[in-house]
Design an enzyme around this catalytic site. Structure first.
Site, mmCIF file in Angstrom:
data_model
loop_
_atom_site.group_PDB
_atom_site.id
_atom_site.type_symbol
_atom_site.label_atom_id
_atom_site.label_comp_id
_atom_site.label_asym_id
_atom_site.label_seq_id
_atom_site.Cartn_x
_atom_site.Cartn_y
_atom_site.Cartn_z
ATOM 1 N N GLY A 22 0.827 -1.203 0.000
ATOM 2 C CA GLY A 22 0.000 0.000 0.000
ATOM 3 C C GLY A 22 0.858 1.248 0.000
ATOM 4 O O GLY A 22 0.362 2.378 -0.030
ATOM 5 N N ALA A 61 11.982 1.644 -0.950
ATOM 6 C CA ALA A 61 12.309 2.676 -1.940
ATOM 7 C C ALA A 61 13.818 2.825 -2.068
ATOM 8 O O ALA A 61 14.355 2.989 -3.161
ATOM 9 C CB ALA A 61 11.670 3.996 -1.556
ATOM 10 N N ARG A 63 15.856 12.420 -0.783
ATOM 11 C CA ARG A 63 15.104 12.833 -1.956
ATOM 12 C C ARG A 63 13.693 12.239 -1.913
ATOM 13 O O ARG A 63 13.527 11.058 -1.601
ATOM 14 C CB ARG A 63 15.841 12.290 -3.167
ATOM 15 C CG ARG A 63 15.299 12.715 -4.492
ATOM 16 C CD ARG A 63 16.313 12.252 -5.486
ATOM 17 N NE ARG A 63 15.968 12.576 -6.850
ATOM 18 C CZ ARG A 63 16.659 12.079 -7.876
ATOM 19 N NH1 ARG A 63 17.684 11.280 -7.659
ATOM 20 N NH2 ARG A 63 16.325 12.405 -9.096
ATOM 21 N N ILE A 64 12.707 13.035 -2.240
ATOM 22 C CA ILE A 64 11.319 12.557 -2.249
ATOM 23 C C ILE A 64 10.959 12.158 -3.677
ATOM 24 O O ILE A 64 10.936 12.988 -4.585
ATOM 25 C CB ILE A 64 10.366 13.640 -1.713
ATOM 26 C CG1 ILE A 64 10.752 14.032 -0.274
ATOM 27 C CG2 ILE A 64 8.919 13.168 -1.778
ATOM 28 C CD1 ILE A 64 10.772 12.884 0.723
ATOM 29 N N GLN A 101 2.070 8.393 2.939
ATOM 30 C CA GLN A 101 2.782 7.569 3.920
ATOM 31 C C GLN A 101 2.870 8.287 5.259
ATOM 32 O O GLN A 101 2.604 7.711 6.304
ATOM 33 C CB GLN A 101 4.212 7.289 3.424
ATOM 34 C CG GLN A 101 4.335 6.082 2.535
ATOM 35 C CD GLN A 101 3.984 4.815 3.268
ATOM 36 O OE1 GLN A 101 4.678 4.393 4.189
ATOM 37 N NE2 GLN A 101 2.905 4.191 2.898
ATOM 38 N N GLU A 114 8.180 4.276 8.133
ATOM 39 C CA GLU A 114 7.971 4.305 9.590
ATOM 40 C C GLU A 114 8.001 5.706 10.195
ATOM 41 O O GLU A 114 7.352 5.953 11.196
ATOM 42 C CB GLU A 114 9.018 3.450 10.322
ATOM 43 C CG GLU A 114 9.792 2.480 9.483
ATOM 44 C CD GLU A 114 9.280 1.051 9.489
ATOM 45 O OE1 GLU A 114 8.715 0.605 10.492
ATOM 46 O OE2 GLU A 114 9.469 0.371 8.461
#
Ligand SMILES: Cc1cc2nc3c(=O)[nH]c(=O)nc-3n(C[C@H](O)[C@H](O)[C@H](O)COP(=O)(O)OP(=O)(O)OC[C@H]3O[C@@H](n4cnc5c(N)ncnc54)[C@H](O)[C@@H]3O)c2cc1C
Ligand code: SF4
Lengths: 332, 741
Positions: free
Chosen positions: B469, B512, B630-631, B640, B707
């Site tokens: 998810g 990621a 970095r996003i 998230q 998290e």
């Protein structure tokens, strides 16, 4: 297989007759409580009698100025009904504090006051519970009893009735109209739910095969000063730890003419004490007086460990609810 | 030069499938002659099964078999055959192994029938006689039995003390000593744990499992049932939330598989909501903290001791106290982590395991210390800011926590805080504000990925990771599309299949940052291959060109120095007669990473409203600033963090799995009585991503976000409650009774 027969009753006589066929019959309305209990094997009916289409899906005004709520009307339709909103706002408020929108769209008025306790042990067949299995013991008395009763308990059961609607109905002196094999009768809310005593398996005084057809509200008295205050562990979609249905009639000097205070979440039935209400009559509507009434209402309250807090919480909630009732106009 | 996918707010590529109900979950796969298993759970916590009589169930037409310890197929003897990737030291639970009961709700039988309804009914007919013995499920009353954890599961670091904390505490100007507690909590993903085991025509098995790691489930089945990789194929393309509950193979997988193998029929087993309370949970933990500071607010000593529950058969460990050693600059630190064995099931990682709880207690205690020293809590944290990772004394690979503090404090309006508690009233409510720091590890794992390009420009990238998810499908598609200069519509990413290249469990916030680099690397490799092919074409103009000199854009290769030299991928593959161009790589962490402290940070600011008389708490406003490298996609990233913050609110105010000490059983085992946050709990939440560059962490510079969102939130709420009321609540959840005095 756990065979279940199902019949869709066409009118009230048909329903009663179907229900009388076996002592393992259950009426089913919205099913939001019964089906849950069947899935966890707590209620195991052999015959389901669907009573959604037996002609009690109406809300109508009575000749005496009261209002009759059909047993099959959903909680949502009742709470949003214009007449209910205008003349019985306490009831509307209580009903809208319950469950979730989805549940209120399914739940019916008859089913709501018939819903069973949410005691954890009642729901778990691997534990002892006198309500589920008479004589097996009560796991809550020495167990986790956060949600349990502080008033009117017995050594056999300390469960509470979970309905919000019933608390408002009790405060409004509603009458439950029922029909059974031997005809019709009317049960005042006061006498509808019972205390557990030594028969906790019996939630109420409905006789065998009787069906609730409607609920009668007396002419509206408390459309001005009222409040339903529900305290719970989550702001929505949770049962009351303590709830208060408070209704007042005040004169111009803010003295109390009439008072009605019903408590939820504290006993096996919605709790009222006429003496405590009488204490307020003729007195100014002040916090100090409200506190006196609250003290009296709770004078016999007893905690079982995890629910000790309910006594003080109820005391404060009564005062707050009465204050809110007094000030209702201001907040509207 | 970029196609602009990385860093863009791309919508979820699997969004439509999910909202249309076309994404299939483990319990939704059909098979010919599928039969249904229903699990029977033990009603005692400890002892033995004397008799298990299934005759009434078996007598029913349509009941195929009742599996239990009495008739199970032969099983391996050694613990190692039951191990999994997330297993703590000890002896893993073996379903059906013997008549011994190790915990309440232990699965003791599986009833398999032609229909689900029949199996469910037949399960009620199993008569079990137990010999119960005394058990202990009373965590708070057996604290003296706790012992220092010696070994732990992978990822656990034995806490390191330094200096002499006792001495520092003794002579300090300001001292705070307090004990914090949090109860057990369950993951409760919406999707119930389920496995559908399909027996294929060639006698191999296709298993649809709810898992955060298909290889973990596959290996588990291979080890126990003595099968080869070719015989067991595990798939988990979609998962309806897991939060850690799918990190270990759960017993429904074992049971469905045993039944399918024995009956030679496809079998589905789905747990009930009640049974979702029968396995791993966040462990109940008590934490004792003593903190000391100088009168000016310099931290001089930290003592943090945690006692956490585990089962009798496994030693589940998590990093609870380590954060207290690393987070601030402090010379004298004493850390200890103990375990207490109970007759319950082994705890299991749950969102930010150890961090959500350890940082909660520590950051609440820091607030107590700051307030006692008369220093603004934000100022206090700045005064003690760690420029170096303190446990290992390593430089940070990057740490923009100061920027998080500054930006979030400004947005929140922290400067307006009244330091004296209980001063702000609004009607019946007291208002208060609080803040806390959040931290989580940033890790990279070894991952393999594969990419396949076809002449029509369609790219398929694959890796056997998961998407619980979080948005894995989406961000990996973005990376691949950008790297090869393809429209994202032409890219598909495959995951959740044990036939795909190897990946570790999805957990630890490392997906990621681990799968991302593998996808980048495999696409870079494909670029090299494309260029080589192009260079090989006579007169293409690409001869001798280096990959840096070529622009990959819109399905074309183009020389940066001479834009007239260009070639479409389609034309190139056609001219070279390539049906497919394929590449596979492994990406792994650079060894130099070990010389750095690698963490994600956040600053959480919270406003609460507390009814002064009645005690109910509302979290009216949250501002959280996150520094996570970095996003990749601000939209999925924000989701998230939002989810984490909401869970933080839920954890602070509502969540508790109540252990009944008479039965040794979690008693509020449904979603009516186990409260999780609902819409009415959620008010204003603002998520800010702070810019952070990191060239150590991985080639993409991304840290994880799985998290961090939850960490710090319960502490900030507890600190805000203090500011509102002057009361220090030290036991989660903060229900109204705790505020009645
Ligand atoms: C998660 C959850 C949260 C909830 N929260 C709340 C809450 O906060 N407050 C609250 O008040 N309620 C709450 N509810 C309960 C809900 O209000 C009841 O389930 C509902 O009102 C029952 O109505 P029903 O028509 O669905 O009854 P059913 O489930 O159909 O029936 C319930 C019982 O009543 C009997 N019955 C039904 N109609 C009649 C009749 N006319 N005459 C005689 N017997 C009859 C049935 O035989 C059965 O035993 C909640 C329920 C759930 C599942
Ligand atoms: S309180 Fe009543 S319902 Fe609950 S366990 Fe005891 S007997 Fe059963």
């Amino acid at each position: 297989m756990n065979r279940i027969t199902y019949s869709k009753a066409t009118d009230v006589r048909d329903a009663i007759q179907e229900h009388s066929k076996t002592d393992k019959a259950q009426y089913i309305a919205g099913g939001t409580n019964l089906l849950d209990l069947m899935k966890v094997n707590v209620m195991r009916p052999a015959h389901l009698v669907d009573i959604n289409k037996i002609g009690f899906d109406f809300i109508e005004q009575e000749a005496d100025g009261g209002l009759r709520l059909g047993a099959s009307v959903t909680n949502a339709d009742t709470a949003y009904h214009q007449h209910v909103q205008q003349h019985y706002p306490l009831l509307a408020e209580a009903m809208l504090s319950a469950a979730s929108a989805q549940l209120r769209n399914m739940a019916t008025n008859g089913g709501n006051i018939m819903q069973r306790t949410r005691c954890y042990y009642f729901y778990d067949t691997s534990t002892a519970c006198n309500k589920r299995e008479p004589g097996s013991g009560c796991s809550a008395i020495n167990g986790y009893n956060r949600m349990h009763a502080i008033l009117g308990t017995s050594a056999d059961c300390i469960a509470v009735h979970p309905s919000d609607m019933a608390v408002a109905l009790r405060a409004l002196d509603a009458v439950v109209c029922v029909e059974g094999p031997s005809g019709k009768r009317e049960i005042p809310m006061e006498a509808f739910h019972r205390l557990p005593e030594d028969k906790p398996d019996q939630d109420n005084t409905l006789a065998a095969d009787e069906v609730i057809t409607s609920i009668k509200l007396p002419p509206s008295k408390y459309a001005k000063h009222y409040s339903y205050l529900k305290l719970r562990d989550r702001p929505s979609y949770a049962f009351a730890l303590v709830s208060v249905a408070a209704a007042l009639n005040l004169d111009e000097q803010q003295h109390v003419l009439e008072a009605s205070i019903a408590l939820g979440g504290v006993a096996h039935k919605p709790w009222r004490m006429p003496e405590a209400e009488a204490l307020l009559i003729g007195k100014p509507a002040t916090a100090a007086n409200f506190r006196m009434a609250a003290d009296m209402l709770l004078s016999t309250a007893q905690g079982y460990g995890h629910n000790n807090f309910k006594i003080e919480l109820a005391r404060r909630a009564i005062v707050r609810a009465l204050e809110q009732a007094v000030n209702k106009q201001a907040t509207l | 030069m970029k196609s602009g996918y990385i860093g863009a707010a791309v919508n979820r590529v699997d969004g439509y499938l999910k909202v249309r109900g076309e994404a299939k979950y483990a319990a939704e796969y059909q098979a010919e002659q599928l039969c249904y298993g229903v699990v029977v759970s033990s009603s005692i916590a400890k002892g033995k099964i004397k008799t298990l009589d299934a005759s009434k169930a078996l007598a029913l037409d349509g009941v195929l078999q009742v599996f239990s310890h009495e008739n199970r197929t032969s099983l391996p003897w050694f613990d190692r055959s039951y191990k999994d990737e997330d297993q703590p030291p000890g002896s893993p639970f073996r379903p059906f192994y013997s008549n011994e009961i190790q915990f309440n709700m232990q699965p003791i039988a599986l009833v398999v029938a032609e229909s689900f309804e029949l199996a469910r009914y037949a399960a009620t007919l199993i008569d079990v006689e137990y010999k119960a013995v005394d058990f202990n499920a009373d965590f708070l009353n057996s604290q003296e039995k706790a012992y220092e954890a010696k070994k732990g599961k992978s990822g656990w670091k034995p806490p390191k003390s330094r200096g002499n904390a006792s001495k520092a505490l003794k002579h300090a100007d300001v001292l705070v000593e307090a004990t914090y507690f949090h109860p057990a909590e369950h993951h409760n993903p919406l999707e119930l744990h389920a496995s559908t085991v399909v027996v294929e025509a060639d006698d191999t098995f296709t298993v649809y499992d709810k898992t955060q790691g298909v290889f973990n489930s596959q290996q588990y089945l291979m080890n126990i049932f003595g099968l080869s990789k070719a015989e067991v194929h595990v798939k988990a393309p979609y998962i309806g939330g897991a939060f850690g509950s799918g990190l270990r193979p759960q017993y429904q997988l074992f049971m469905a598989f045993m039944a399918a193998k024995a009956l030679k029929r496809s079998v589905r087993v789905v747990l009930t909501r009640q049974q979702m309370f029968s396995f791993g949970h966040r462990p109940m933990t008590t934490q004792q903290l003593s903190l000391a500071a100088s009168s000016k607010g310099k931290l001089v000593g930290i003592k943090h001791e945690a006692i956490a529950e585990t089962s009798q058969f496994e030693e589940y460990t998590e990093n609870v106290v380590n954060w207290s050693g690393m987070l601030y600059d402090c010379p004298d630190v004493d850390l200890s982590y103990k375990l207490l064995k109970l007759d319950t099931y082994t705890p299991l990682d749950m969102r930010a395991p150890g961090g959500a709880t350890g940082v909660y207690a520590f950051e609440a205690a820091i607030d107590e210390l700051a307030c006692k020293a008369g220093v603004d809590p934000l100022q206090f944290r700045l005064l003690n800011y760690a420029e170096q990772e303190q446990n290992e004394k390593l430089p940070f690979s990057s740490k923009e926590l100061k920027a998080c503090y500054a930006i979030a404090a400004d947005k929140f309006g922290w400067a307006r805080r009244n330091p004296i508690p209980g001063q702000l009233r609004e009607g019946d409510n007291l208002l208060g504000v609080g803040m806390a720091t959040g931290v989580w590890e940033a890790q990279q794992q070894q991952v393999m990925a594969k990419a396949k390009l076809s002449p029509d420009g369609q790219l398929v990238v694959s890796c056997g990771t998961a998407d619980i998810g979080t948005g894995t499908y989406t961000v990996m598609s973005q990376i691949a599309a950008e790297t090869l200069g393809l429209p994202i519509e032409d890219v598909s990413f495959l995951l959740g299949d044990s036939d795909l290249p190897m990946a570790p469990l999805q957990g630890g916030s490392w997906t990621a940052s681990s799968v991302g680099p593998a996808v980048l690397s495999v696409c870079e490799g494909l670029k090299e291959k494309l260029l080589k092919e192009a260079a090989g074409l006579p007169h293409s103009g690409f001869k001798g060109a280096k990959v840096e000199e070529v622009l990959f854009k819109d399905g074309m290769l183009c020389l940066k120095g001479d834009p007239s030299v260009q070639l479409s991928i389609a034309a190139l593959m056609k001219q070279r007669n390539l049906a497919i161009l394929e590449h596979q790589t492994a990406s792994m962490p650079d060894p130099k990473q070990s010389q750095y402290g690698k963490y994600t940070h956040s600053a959480v600011f919270v406003e609460v409203k507390v009814d002064a008389e009645l005690g109910n708490v509302q979290v009216s406003r949250v501002v959280v600033a996150v520094a996570a490298g970095r996003i990749l996609n601000p939209k999925t990233a924000r989701s998230q963090v939002l989810g984490g913050v909401v869970w933080g609110i839920s954890m602070a105010l509502e969540e508790e799995s109540v252990m009944d000490k008479q039965y040794g059983r979690f008693i509020n085992h449904d979603l009516a009585e186990y409260h999780v946050a609902v819409n009415a709990d959620v008010h204003d939440i603002e998520v800010i991503f702070v810019e952070e560059e990191d060239d150590v962490i991985n080639p993409l510079g991304v840290k994880g976000l799985g998290e961090i969102g939850i960490v710090g939130v319960p502490a900030a709420i507890s600190n805000a409650i203090y500011n509102a009321t002057g009361k220090r609540l030290r036991a989660l959840p903060f229900t109204l009774d705790k505020l009645l005095e």
